[in-house]
Enzyme design. Sequence first.
Site, short mmCIF file in Angstrom:
data_model
loop_
_atom_site.label_atom_id
_atom_site.label_comp_id
_atom_site.label_asym_id
_atom_site.label_seq_id
_atom_site.Cartn_x
_atom_site.Cartn_y
_atom_site.Cartn_z
N SER A 64 0.82 -1.21 0.00
CA SER A 64 0.00 0.00 0.00
C SER A 64 0.86 1.26 0.00
O SER A 64 1.80 1.38 0.79
CB SER A 64 -0.90 0.01 1.23
N TYR A 85 -1.10 -8.05 0.20
CA TYR A 85 -2.57 -8.10 0.20
C TYR A 85 -3.20 -6.86 -0.41
O TYR A 85 -4.31 -6.90 -0.90
CB TYR A 85 -3.07 -8.27 1.64
N CYS A 86 -2.50 -5.74 -0.33
CA CYS A 86 -3.08 -4.49 -0.81
C CYS A 86 -1.97 -3.64 -1.40
O CYS A 86 -1.05 -3.31 -0.68
CB CYS A 86 -3.77 -3.76 0.34
N PRO A 87 -2.00 -3.31 -2.68
CA PRO A 87 -3.10 -3.52 -3.62
C PRO A 87 -3.26 -4.95 -4.13
O PRO A 87 -4.27 -5.24 -4.74
CB PRO A 87 -2.75 -2.57 -4.77
#
Lengths: 376, 76
Positions: free
Chosen positions: A292, B13-15
């Site tokens: 992220s 997991y993210c993105p």
Amino acid sequence: MKILIVGGGMGGTIVANNLARRIGTEVRAGKAQITMLSASDRHMYQPGLLYTSIGRLAPDELYRDQRSLLEPEIEFHVDPVETFDLDNNRVVTKSGKTHSYDQLVIATGSRAAPETIPGLAENSVNCYTEAAALEMLRQVRDFKGGTVAVVVGVPHKCPMIPLEVTFVLHDYFKDKGIADKVQFQYTYPIGRLHALAPVADWAKGEFARLGINTTTLFNMKEVDGNKIVHSEEGETVDADLLISVPPHRGMEVIEKNEMGANGFIPTDRLSLRMEGRDNVYIVGDTTNLPISKAGSTAHFEAETVAENLAALIKFGTTVRDYDGKVFCFIEAGKERATYAMFDYNNPPAPKAPNKAVHWFKMAYNQLYWASARGLL
Amino acid sequence: MSERKIIDARGTYCPGPLMELIAAMKQAEVGDELEILSTDEGSVNDVPEWINKVGHEMVGTTQEGDVWHIVVRKAK
């Protein structure tokens, strides 16, 4: 040891302050030096822009004086780097000064790049800069009804923004008394409503409850002058008010110095060293890591890098790896929120939203400044 | 065709693997092969679903331990 930190955002500031606390004695004794080079004398709390875009946080509340956030041992210059001469352990700044280093930290961040999708900049609003957030506020405030479409590019900063902006705008129009005149069309690049599967499952129920329409596997190709968005997958979405989460790029200086495609620097996922360089660390959005692009990522990476830089002085070696930790608040409207926390080995398992987490997020909007100082 | 680009999205997991692939595909040239490494079993279905919908080509999927290697080719 001369430690040079390039970038005065969340990541660079935490590296500098955390490090200054660990090696203050060495700095005062002249055995170590911490220097920060930044493009600005102000530090912006970027997550606050979402609130600015709906008139809940004034622009001046987004900023603090950067020098005021830094420990006194840190030498600070507003003089952005233009040339990275990594082979000779030095950089050259806009003013023409040369700074040499033993260890370099690059935390220059990323930027929204709506211009990379034809028609997107001209036909949509977003909340990634102060000017953009104020334009979004103007268009949202003047909106009388119709379709609000949310379109999402990749990669993008703040993975929760697509959901948050949808929930927050839904509540905004409800409070304004025009909810019955507004339809929402939410789109997302992959085959569910959010990258995190548990968050996507939760959002699916919330969107059904609120009557928000969704289209998945939708990647912007171009936007025409009638606010019709065409996707790479051959579909279209029409909007009267187009809210975009533009694709992001790293900073131009990284691209100009050919240090990484699209301005994102190839980085080792554990050591956070630039690939092929033993004395260059990359923090926050500047990495090319598939994690992220969020303030918390920069925060946790910065703590790792600061501890390792201090360890190089005190132990002669680094002492730990970055574990991939990320923590993201998720605003689920104007008065409920939840959060997602995960790392390389532990997937997220967000709980149902509640008021307590929302109010903690409101408190964090101020606590951020303690976090940037390395106190939280 | 250039050298196959590897996207190491193991343990992320993210993105997540598919979003990384979508971003990388934009930078690739027609004919380029991309190999994504994923520890998310869902990628075995997610990636072909998107590849087929957008009109690129699946080259193959293999599993080594708990890591899936999914190879695709940019077709347009």
